[in-house]
Scaffold this motif. Sequence first.
Motif, PDB file in Angstrom:
ATOM      1  N   VAL A 175     -49.264  71.241  15.477  1.00 44.79           N
ATOM      2  CA  VAL A 175     -48.634  70.106  14.800  1.00 44.79           C
ATOM      3  C   VAL A 175     -47.119  70.084  15.041  1.00 44.79           C
ATOM      4  N   ILE A 176     -46.496  71.262  15.073  1.00 44.10           N
ATOM      5  CA  ILE A 176     -45.049  71.342  15.278  1.00 44.10           C
ATOM      6  C   ILE A 176     -44.708  71.418  16.767  1.00 44.10           C
ATOM      7  N   GLY A 177     -45.452  72.245  17.501  1.00 44.43           N
ATOM      8  CA  GLY A 177     -45.064  72.564  18.870  1.00 44.43           C
ATOM      9  C   GLY A 177     -45.319  71.466  19.874  1.00 44.43           C
ATOM     10  N   VAL A 178     -46.452  70.773  19.771  1.00 39.77           N
ATOM     11  CA  VAL A 178     -46.774  69.733  20.756  1.00 39.77           C
ATOM     12  C   VAL A 178     -45.774  68.579  20.710  1.00 39.77           C
ATOM     13  N   PRO A 179     -45.439  68.025  19.528  1.00 41.70           N
ATOM     14  CA  PRO A 179     -44.416  66.967  19.519  1.00 41.70           C
ATOM     15  C   PRO A 179     -43.055  67.433  20.053  1.00 41.70           C
ATOM     16  N   ILE A 180     -42.642  68.650  19.693  1.00 40.39           N
ATOM     17  CA  ILE A 180     -41.372  69.152  20.217  1.00 40.39           C
ATOM     18  C   ILE A 180     -41.442  69.314  21.734  1.00 40.39           C
ATOM     19  N   GLY A 181     -42.584  69.804  22.232  1.00 32.96           N
ATOM     20  CA  GLY A 181     -42.763  69.933  23.669  1.00 32.96           C
ATOM     21  C   GLY A 181     -42.715  68.591  24.375  1.00 32.96           C
ATOM     22  N   ILE A 182     -43.302  67.558  23.764  1.00 32.31           N
ATOM     23  CA  ILE A 182     -43.264  66.209  24.343  1.00 32.31           C
ATOM     24  C   ILE A 182     -41.823  65.706  24.407  1.00 32.31           C
ATOM     25  N   LEU A 183     -41.078  65.886  23.311  1.00 36.67           N
ATOM     26  CA  LEU A 183     -39.675  65.456  23.303  1.00 36.67           C
ATOM     27  C   LEU A 183     -38.855  66.228  24.333  1.00 36.67           C
ATOM     28  N   ALA A 184     -39.110  67.535  24.447  1.00 36.56           N
ATOM     29  CA  ALA A 184     -38.368  68.356  25.413  1.00 36.56           C
ATOM     30  C   ALA A 184     -38.680  67.951  26.844  1.00 36.56           C
ATOM     31  N   SER A 185     -39.910  67.504  27.105  1.00 37.43           N
ATOM     32  CA  SER A 185     -40.265  67.078  28.463  1.00 37.43           C
ATOM     33  C   SER A 185     -39.556  65.792  28.854  1.00 37.43           C
ATOM     34  N   ARG A 186     -39.127  65.026  27.855  1.00 38.72           N
ATOM     35  CA  ARG A 186     -38.461  63.750  28.122  1.00 38.72           C
ATOM     36  C   ARG A 186     -36.946  63.856  28.090  1.00 38.72           C
ATOM     37  N   SER A 187     -36.427  64.948  27.574  1.00 40.03           N
ATOM     38  CA  SER A 187     -34.977  65.103  27.445  1.00 40.03           C
ATOM     39  C   SER A 187     -34.554  66.466  27.979  1.00 40.03           C
ATOM     40  N   SER A 188     -33.861  66.476  29.099  1.00 37.41           N
ATOM     41  CA  SER A 188     -33.370  67.739  29.660  1.00 37.41           C
ATOM     42  C   SER A 188     -32.352  68.383  28.739  1.00 37.41           C
ATOM     43  N   ARG A 189     -31.584  67.554  28.042  1.00 34.59           N
ATOM     44  CA  ARG A 189     -30.584  68.098  27.113  1.00 34.59           C
ATOM     45  C   ARG A 189     -31.261  68.859  25.976  1.00 34.59           C
ATOM     46  N   LEU A 190     -32.313  68.262  25.406  1.00 34.74           N
ATOM     47  CA  LEU A 190     -33.048  68.949  24.339  1.00 34.74           C
ATOM     48  C   LEU A 190     -33.712  70.213  24.873  1.00 34.74           C
ATOM     49  N   GLU A 191     -34.273  70.142  26.073  1.00 33.56           N
ATOM     50  CA  GLU A 191     -34.936  71.307  26.659  1.00 33.56           C
ATOM     51  C   GLU A 191     -33.952  72.454  26.852  1.00 33.56           C
ATOM     52  N   LYS A 192     -32.738  72.151  27.286  1.00 35.16           N
ATOM     53  CA  LYS A 192     -31.716  73.189  27.461  1.00 35.16           C
ATOM     54  C   LYS A 192     -31.279  73.757  26.114  1.00 35.16           C
ATOM     55  N   PHE A 193     -31.297  72.908  25.077  1.00 28.77           N
ATOM     56  CA  PHE A 193     -30.885  73.369  23.756  1.00 28.77           C
ATOM     57  C   PHE A 193     -31.908  74.303  23.140  1.00 28.77           C
ATOM     58  N   ILE A 194     -33.196  73.930  23.251  1.00 27.39           N
ATOM     59  CA  ILE A 194     -34.218  74.738  22.578  1.00 27.39           C
ATOM     60  C   ILE A 194     -34.612  75.976  23.382  1.00 27.39           C
ATOM     61  N   ARG A 195     -34.299  76.023  24.682  1.00 27.95           N
ATOM     62  CA  ARG A 195     -34.713  77.174  25.493  1.00 27.95           C
ATOM     63  C   ARG A 195     -34.176  78.491  24.948  1.00 27.95           C
ATOM     64  N   PRO A 196     -32.849  78.623  24.644  1.00 29.03           N
ATOM     65  CA  PRO A 196     -32.391  79.905  24.077  1.00 29.03           C
ATOM     66  C   PRO A 196     -32.971  80.197  22.702  1.00 29.03           C
ATOM     67  N   VAL A 197     -33.268  79.134  21.934  1.00 28.33           N
ATOM     68  CA  VAL A 197     -33.887  79.340  20.616  1.00 28.33           C
ATOM     69  C   VAL A 197     -35.281  79.938  20.790  1.00 28.33           C
ATOM     70  N   LEU A 198     -36.048  79.392  21.734  1.00 27.91           N
ATOM     71  CA  LEU A 198     -37.384  79.917  21.996  1.00 27.91           C
ATOM     72  C   LEU A 198     -37.317  81.330  22.556  1.00 27.91           C
ATOM     73  N   ASP A 199     -36.312  81.588  23.420  1.00 26.21           N
ATOM     74  CA  ASP A 199     -36.132  82.951  23.947  1.00 26.21           C
ATOM     75  C   ASP A 199     -35.897  83.936  22.809  1.00 26.21           C
ATOM     76  N   ALA A 200     -35.050  83.533  21.859  1.00 25.66           N
ATOM     77  CA  ALA A 200     -34.767  84.414  20.718  1.00 25.66           C
ATOM     78  C   ALA A 200     -36.004  84.626  19.860  1.00 25.66           C
ATOM     79  N   MET A 201     -36.787  83.573  19.653  1.00 25.14           N
ATOM     80  CA  MET A 201     -38.008  83.684  18.846  1.00 25.14           C
ATOM     81  C   MET A 201     -39.016  84.616  19.497  1.00 25.14           C
ATOM     82  N   GLN A 202     -39.075  84.610  20.838  1.00 21.86           N
ATOM     83  CA  GLN A 202     -40.062  85.438  21.538  1.00 21.86           C
ATOM     84  C   GLN A 202     -39.610  86.880  21.720  1.00 21.86           C
ATOM     85  N   THR A 203     -38.303  87.100  21.808  1.00 23.55           N
ATOM     86  CA  THR A 203     -37.820  88.450  22.106  1.00 23.55           C
ATOM     87  C   THR A 203     -37.400  89.231  20.863  1.00 23.55           C
TER      88      THR A 203
END
Length: 285
Positions: free
Chosen positions: A112-140
């Motif tokens: 419910v949370i991840g798919v919509p965010i993934g869709i938005l990130a696929s359409r916006s390179s700026r958003l994708e660059k913003f959330i990438r370090p956040v996701l890296d931090a969440m995973q590491t």
Amino acid sequence: MYKLNELFAGFTIPANEWIQTTILWAVIHLRPVFLAIKWPVSNSLELLDQFLRGVPALITVVAIGLLAWRASGTRLAVWSIAGFLLIGFLGLWDMAMTTVAMVLTSVIFCVVIGVPIGILASRSSRLEKFIRPVLDAMQTTPTFVYLVPIVMLFGIGNVPAVIATIIVALPPTIRLTSLGLREVDEEMVEAGRAFGCTSMQLLREIQVPLAMPTIVTGINQSLMLSLSMVVIAALIGAGGLGLAVYSGINRLDVGVAATAGLAIVLIAIITDRIGQAFVNRHSNN
């Protein structure tokens, strides 16, 4: 080098104090926000837990067998039924259903949370660059680090454990949803536009179906991460099979820990095989 060591000794950044102060401020002033976050997770988990433990075991086993048969055929269905029957004969059925409810709740919220965010990130390179370090931090970030603030903000029990699990398991769904949509053939998208499709129609009729194997792979990875959190979540009062493993460790009871661990392994293998089978089906289609 010696002067640098002196500098380190003479000046340190009090990050631990800042973080502690921030969490305490949030606990005091943002309690309604955290209660609002906790409410849907709590209700979903309670509903699933009561349903899975209330349904007769025979019906659950048959349903799992049918799901496995639909995904991959008779062989996987037989193994899935045998695995869950073994869990029942080990006397761990109720605990296993609580664990499955926690995992399913986590995966549902990841979708419910991840798919919509993934869709938005696929359409916006700026958003994708913003959330990438956040996701890296969440995973590491080590999973144990999540537990202290989660306990302070949400308390102890199954619901805080599910919230911690969602944080750990969310990144693969976001990443692979974005990746799958970005990898859709541009010619297919252009063809859809040529036929007059709106952006929503393109997404629903072309992009999501073509990206579905990658999206399902991300959901399957989130499922596996959720299962890996089962034992760790027992440290903050979660029930289910993780609690049995944790109790066995505390009492040095190898039998209890081993049987609960075996049940977790069986659930992980069966769910992974079913998930991979659905991924392969989407890929072949």
